[in-house]
Design a protein around this motif. Structure first.
Motif, PDB file in Angstrom:
ATOM      1  N   ASN A 298       2.332   4.735   1.182  1.00  0.00           N
ATOM      2  CA  ASN A 298       2.498   5.457   2.454  1.00  0.00           C
ATOM      3  C   ASN A 298       3.129   6.810   2.073  1.00  0.00           C
ATOM      4  OD1 ASN A 298       3.250   6.455   4.963  1.00  0.00           O
ATOM      5  ND2 ASN A 298       4.856   4.936   5.302  1.00  0.00           N
TER       6      ASN A 298
ATOM      7  N   ASN B 131       3.612  10.148   7.898  1.00  0.00           N
ATOM      8  CA  ASN B 131       3.247   8.888   7.255  1.00  0.00           C
ATOM      9  C   ASN B 131       1.750   8.908   7.010  1.00  0.00           C
ATOM     10  OD1 ASN B 131       5.638   6.925   7.220  1.00  0.00           O
ATOM     11  ND2 ASN B 131       5.698   7.733   9.306  1.00  0.00           N
TER      12      ASN B 131
ATOM     13  N   ASN C  50       9.106   0.378   2.431  1.00  0.00           N
ATOM     14  CA  ASN C  50       8.484   1.457   3.230  1.00  0.00           C
ATOM     15  C   ASN C  50       9.454   2.605   3.494  1.00  0.00           C
ATOM     16  OD1 ASN C  50       6.417   2.657   4.669  1.00  0.00           O
ATOM     17  ND2 ASN C  50       6.482   1.282   6.413  1.00  0.00           N
TER      18      ASN C  50
ATOM     19  N   ALA D 243       4.976   0.713   1.110  1.00  0.00           N
ATOM     20  CA  ALA D 243       4.754  -0.027   2.358  1.00  0.00           C
ATOM     21  C   ALA D 243       4.136  -1.385   2.069  1.00  0.00           C
ATOM     22  CB  ALA D 243       3.857   0.783   3.288  1.00  0.00           C
ATOM     23  N   ARG D 244       4.287  -2.269   3.013  1.00  0.00           N
ATOM     24  CA  ARG D 244       3.717  -3.612   2.856  1.00  0.00           C
ATOM     25  C   ARG D 244       3.379  -4.158   4.232  1.00  0.00           C
ATOM     26  NH1 ARG D 244       5.515  -9.013   2.583  1.00  0.00           N
ATOM     27  NH2 ARG D 244       4.320 -10.244   1.105  1.00  0.00           N
ATOM     28  N   GLU D 245       2.117  -4.593   4.400  1.00  0.00           N
ATOM     29  CA  GLU D 245       1.712  -5.184   5.679  1.00  0.00           C
ATOM     30  C   GLU D 245       2.619  -6.362   5.970  1.00  0.00           C
ATOM     31  OE1 GLU D 245      -2.461  -6.350   5.539  1.00  0.00           O
ATOM     32  OE2 GLU D 245      -2.804  -4.411   4.553  1.00  0.00           O
ATOM     33  N   GLY D 246       3.119  -6.413   7.211  1.00  0.00           N
ATOM     34  CA  GLY D 246       4.001  -7.524   7.563  1.00  0.00           C
ATOM     35  C   GLY D 246       5.447  -7.260   7.191  1.00  0.00           C
TER      36      GLY D 246
ATOM     37  N   TYR E 101       0.841  -1.201   0.000  1.00  0.00           N
ATOM     38  CA  TYR E 101       0.000   0.000   0.000  1.00  0.00           C
ATOM     39  C   TYR E 101       0.875   1.250   0.000  1.00  0.00           C
ATOM     40  CZ  TYR E 101       0.895   0.445   5.053  1.00  0.00           C
ATOM     41  OH  TYR E 101       1.486   0.590   6.277  1.00  0.00           O
TER      42      TYR E 101
HETATM   43  C1  LIG Z   1       5.509   2.039   7.297  1.00  0.00           C
HETATM   44  O1  LIG Z   1       6.246   2.975   8.036  1.00  0.00           O
HETATM   45  C2  LIG Z   1       5.490   3.798   8.891  1.00  0.00           C
HETATM   46  C3  LIG Z   1       6.450   4.743   9.568  1.00  0.00           C
HETATM   47  O2  LIG Z   1       7.469   4.074  10.197  1.00  0.00           O
HETATM   48  C4  LIG Z   1       4.710   3.013   9.905  1.00  0.00           C
HETATM   49  O3  LIG Z   1       3.862   3.865  10.641  1.00  0.00           O
HETATM   50  C5  LIG Z   1       3.890   1.966   9.183  1.00  0.00           C
HETATM   51  O4  LIG Z   1       3.284   1.136  10.142  1.00  0.00           O
HETATM   52  C6  LIG Z   1       4.788   1.146   8.286  1.00  0.00           C
HETATM   53  N1  LIG Z   1       4.022   0.141   7.610  1.00  0.00           N
HETATM   54  C7  LIG Z   1       4.297  -1.140   7.732  1.00  0.00           C
HETATM   55  C8  LIG Z   1       3.355  -2.057   7.054  1.00  0.00           C
HETATM   56  O5  LIG Z   1       5.252  -1.567   8.337  1.00  0.00           O
END
Ligand SMILES: *[C@@H]1O[C@H](CO)[C@@H](O)[C@H](O)[C@H]1NC(C)=O
Ligand SMILES: Cc1cc2nc3c(=O)[nH]c(=O)nc-3n(C[C@H](O)[C@H](O)[C@H](O)COP(=O)(O)OP(=O)(O)OC[C@H]3O[C@@H](n4cnc5c(N)ncnc54)[C@H](O)[C@@H]3O)c2cc1C
Ligand SMILES: *[C@@H]1O[C@H](CO)[C@@H](O)[C@H](O)[C@H]1NC(C)=O
Length: 346
Positions: A208, A248, A318, A293-296, A206
């Protein structure tokens, strides 16, 4: 029978994507003697918001990585960026001093990767951080990267080593397989690309959104605040500006500058480092970029498709793509060497 053989070493490795991940991977594989072709919609020199690598701060930062592999990836990147800095002062990498403030103290000092990697690391005395409400502070030297300059440097390095860039958008992964019917190894370094490319669909990816303010000031110190009020001030010594952020915005992908965010970033930067950023500083410009970004978390793994053909995944980095880049390239190159070995044993 003859036509069925693909010569592993004679055929190019194809890298989809020419951001920092695709470029560091290409450089490392070329240094090891492999042939490499990069296919990408955006190449160094381009300035689309979807080309995340052009918009990063960028600072090498230890992160809150408790995972040993992630720590090692960051260490590898530090070594390579330091090497470029030492051999070419114009490449876009600079060494700066950082002051880092923690809203919450680290659980254990041993977790602080910076202590093992950053030159001149030292904890601040309590009076230097306590009055601002922080639980811990430290100071050390680190590397900052000016992305457009460094990406141009990388393009030159890759071309000098014999690598090829093909500027092309692909809509389905079969397109690149068809373009290189004799290749055995493909690398998926397309950032957010897998979300949209047919055959690569990864619903965990996704956008970010990040947005920064470029402020004119001659400070050469970086400032970081980790925690809820995530804030950074990253100098670009070759340009005479600092990058103030951050924000973010998950699932936001607008290219318009949001002035309320810009104002808030200046407010937070001034609060964190009044000695470097005045209340209404001279603004040189704004930056918008989409972090992949990518979940997980990021994906770094090998997948077989068809008999004897492989796709190596390296995407979803990310907000840490620069800090992890050469580490990702290191692991991809190990996968390639392992495939090479498997190809020649009987
Ligand atoms: C991507 O980075 C942001 C900032 O560090 C964080 O808030 C977010 O949770 C991250 N997304 C994932 C999937 O790690
Ligand atoms: C404001 C901001 C600040 C940041 N600060 C930092 C920092 O301080 N430190 C840090 O480590 N990181 C930072 N980052 C994160 C960093 O920029 C990213 O993690 C990194 O650039 C990701 O690199 P990438 O090569 O995976 O993706 P990208 O740079 O997005 O490259 C993807 C490549 O794939 C290609 N591609 C995608 N889809 C297709 C397609 N269909 N056909 C052909 N080609 C395709 C693109 O054209 C491009 O060449 C920041 C990011 C932003 C936005
Ligand atoms: C790229 O990533 C996606 C998402 O996981 C995956 O489905 C796909 O197989 C990957 N690579 C290629 C070339 O298809």
């Amino acid at each position: 029978m003859e036509g069925k053989f693909r010569l592993f070493q004679n055929n190019t490795i194809v890298i989809l994507g020419a951001g920092i991940i695709g470029c560091t991977t290409a450089r490392l594989l070329l240094e090891k003697g492999f042939k490499v072709t990069l296919v990408a919609k955006h190449v160094p020199g381009d300035d689309d918001i979807w080309y995340a690598s052009n918009w990063a701060g960028a600072i090498w930062h230890a992160g809150d990585s408790k995972n040993d592999k992630h720590r090692y990836m960051r260490a590898v990147s530090f070594r390579r960026f330091m090497n470029d800095y030492q051999s070419d002062k114009e490449c876009g990498v600079c060494l700066v001093n950082v002051k880092e403030y923690f809203e919450k103290a680290p659980e254990s000092m041993a977790d602080l990767l910076g202590r093992k990697i950053n030159p001149n690391f030292r904890s601040m005395s309590r009076d230097q951080f306590e009055k601002s409400g922080f639980e811990y502070g430290c100071q050390y030297d680190t590397l900052v990267i000016e992305p457009p300059r460094y990406l141009r440097f990388m393009k030159k390095k890759i071309e000098e080593l014999g690598g090829l860039f093909i500027k092309k958008e692909i809509f389905s992964v079969d397109e690149i397989y068809d373009m290189f019917p004799d290749s055995t190894v493909f690398v998926n370094a397309s950032g957010i690309g897998p979300k949209y490319i047919k055959g690569l669909e990864d619903s965990k990816c996704y956008p970010n959104r990040g947005q920064n303010v470029l402020v004119i000031t001659d400070t050469s110190t970086a400032f970081l605040r980790s925690g809820e009020e995530y804030t950074y001030i990253i100098p670009r010594p070759l340009q005479g500006v600092v990058v103030c952020g951050g924000v973010n915005q998950g699932d936001v992908d607008s290219s318009n500058i949001d002035m309320s965010i810009a104002k808030d970033e200046i407010r937070r930067a001034h609060k964190l480092a009044p000695e470097a950023i005045s209340e209404s500083p001279d603004v040189a410009g704004y930056v918008v970029g989409i972090r992949p970004a990518r979940e997980g978390g990021f994906r770094l793994e090998k997948e077989a498709f068809e008999d004897d053909k492989f796709i190596l995944h390296a995407y979803g980095f990310n907000g840490s793509g620069y800090a992890l880049s050469y580490g990702a390239a290191h692991y991809i190159s190990i996968m390639v060497e392992e495939l090479e070995r498997r190809f020649c044993v009987s």
